[in-house]
Motif scaffolding. Structure first.
Motif: not given
Length: 204
Positions: A54-56, A75-76, A115-117
């Protein structure tokens, strides 16, 4: 940017903004997904880019007051609540710390950051935006002027904070609040003195 597809089959963010100043703690992208119904909010969690990638760098839902409970957030994710008058209030996410201490805001920005952008899809959006910009040089000049204006305002806030005896790097919100309280105190003392002067004049 809003409602722009992030690739041939990528997600279409309701709104996304990018920040790059060279300061890693706050540089990145902010995604905002607007929800007007509970069903839409629940269905959003099932999308593939919500499960992974995902983005952001920071992600928020924006919804009318009472539609989404902070406890229901994935979450997040943060939450921006819009009341009946159209005012927006952050109920969850690093934005809730924006008007507080700067060091705490930076700490929360790190904690709430994804972190997983999917960087490739974000690059796709930026290229699309650049293609629609027109004259990049003119935009660059406008950005420089805006940055210079922001720097002047920051310096002015710091001067006022120093004059008020506030710590260095105090937020503009705290400076304004302190100045308002000081003004109220001065007005109170002035009114009190005026009443005292009137009493003295009345009794000779």
């Amino acid at each position: 940017m809003s409602e722009c597809k992030s690739g041939v089959d990528g997600e279409i963010p309701d709104a996304i903004g990018f920040r790059r100043t060279g300061y890693d703690a706050t540089d990145g992208s902010v995604l905002v997904e607007v929800k007007t119904s509970r069903a839409d909010f629940l269905a959003d969690a099932k999308k593939s880019h919500r499960i992974s990638g995902g983005i952001g760098s920071w992600r928020y839902y924006m919804a009318p007051k009472g539609l989404i409970d902070p406890n229901d957030l994935p979450m997040g994710w943060g939450l921006l609540q819009v009341n009946e008058r159209g005012h927006v209030k952050a109920l969850a996410g690093h934005a809730t710390y924006f008007k507080g201490r700067h060091d705490e805001y930076l700490r929360q920005a790190c904690l709430w950051r994804f972190l997983d952008v999917d960087v490739s899809r974000e690059q796709f959006l930026l290229v699309r935006a650049l293609a629609n910009t027109g004259d990049p040089q003119k935009v660059l000049i406008m950005l420089r002027e805006a940055n210079n204006r922001a720097a002047r305002l920051t310096a002015a806030v710091e001067r006022i904070a120093k004059a008020l005896g506030l710590p260095q790097h105090t937020s503009s919100y705290e400076v304004e609040r302190t100045a308002r309280l000081l003004r109220q105190r001065i007005e109170h003392d002035f009114n009190k003195m005026s009443c005292l002067t009137t009493d003295i004049a009345r009794h000779g």
